[in-house]
Motif scaffolding. Structure first.
Motif, mmCIF file in Angstrom:
data_model
loop_
_atom_site.group_PDB
_atom_site.id
_atom_site.type_symbol
_atom_site.label_atom_id
_atom_site.label_comp_id
_atom_site.label_asym_id
_atom_site.label_seq_id
_atom_site.Cartn_x
_atom_site.Cartn_y
_atom_site.Cartn_z
ATOM 1 N N LYS A 54 31.209 39.842 94.737
ATOM 2 C CA LYS A 54 32.117 41.059 94.389
ATOM 3 C C LYS A 54 32.062 42.101 93.861
ATOM 4 O O LYS A 54 32.400 43.135 94.640
ATOM 5 C CB LYS A 54 32.794 40.741 92.983
ATOM 6 N N ALA A 55 30.521 43.190 93.458
ATOM 7 C CA ALA A 55 29.801 44.104 93.384
ATOM 8 C C ALA A 55 29.337 44.507 94.436
ATOM 9 O O ALA A 55 29.583 45.855 94.280
ATOM 10 C CB ALA A 55 28.969 43.733 92.438
ATOM 11 N N GLY A 56 29.383 43.909 95.215
ATOM 12 C CA GLY A 56 29.596 44.827 96.665
ATOM 13 C C GLY A 56 27.662 44.553 97.095
ATOM 14 O O GLY A 56 27.442 45.338 98.565
ATOM 15 N N GLY A 57 27.184 44.340 96.289
ATOM 16 C CA GLY A 57 25.541 43.515 97.085
ATOM 17 C C GLY A 57 25.795 41.936 96.982
ATOM 18 O O GLY A 57 26.794 41.590 98.154
ATOM 19 N N TYR A 58 24.241 41.651 97.584
ATOM 20 C CA TYR A 58 24.430 40.007 97.722
ATOM 21 C C TYR A 58 23.658 39.335 96.892
ATOM 22 O O TYR A 58 22.742 39.927 95.724
ATOM 23 C CB TYR A 58 23.210 39.964 99.037
ATOM 24 N N SER A 59 23.825 37.962 96.626
ATOM 25 C CA SER A 59 22.963 36.912 96.174
ATOM 26 C C SER A 59 22.557 36.064 97.006
ATOM 27 O O SER A 59 22.621 35.298 97.873
ATOM 28 C CB SER A 59 24.026 36.617 95.500
ATOM 29 N N ALA A 60 21.285 35.140 96.775
ATOM 30 C CA ALA A 60 20.940 34.018 97.269
ATOM 31 C C ALA A 60 21.033 32.518 96.654
ATOM 32 O O ALA A 60 19.941 32.677 95.134
ATOM 33 C CB ALA A 60 19.393 34.792 97.919
#
Length: 128
Positions: A54-60
């Protein structure tokens, strides 16, 4: 004749910037090198499911298998151009390990902490 030359020249000049630009590889998706080793009866390799936040980055969602059930964690996934990085959190077998890599169109080349490189192919999950 001169008219056609000008038309062709105009078309070439108008379209050349589009051909010169290279598109960045898609970041989200599944990257995997997980495989079953029949000889030892073990699961080996790494798999990442990269998704937007949601913050505009990425997770994995990271899975690392070294002979048994995979170690799993969800971690922040950092991207700068085609370079990526992520760090395993403080708890568990791979605590504080930093992984870096390069995103290609059909794969992700991961540099492991021991300087070894591993290719994770873009596609389906091992589990599919």
């Amino acid at each position: 004749m001169r008219y056609w030359f000008l038309v062709v020249l105009t078309l070439l000049l108008a379209t050349s910037p589009a051909f010169a630009q290279t598109s960045a590889p898609k970041i989200t998706g599944v990257y995997s090198s997980l495989r079953y080793n029949k000889e030892g009866g073990d699961l080996l390799g790494m798999e990442l499911l990269v998704f937007p936040t949601k913050a505009g980055g990425y997770s994995a969602f990271v899975q690392i298998a070294e002979g048994g059930a995979p170690f799993t964690r969800v971690v922040p996934f950092f991207v700068e151009g085609s370079r990526i990085s992520f760090v395993i959190p403080l708890e568990g077998a791979f605590a504080e390990m930093r992984f870096e890599g390069e995103l290609k169109e059909t794969s992700l080349i991961i540099s492991l902490p021991n300087k070894e490189k591993q290719t994770l192919r873009r596609g389906k999950s091992y589990w599919q």
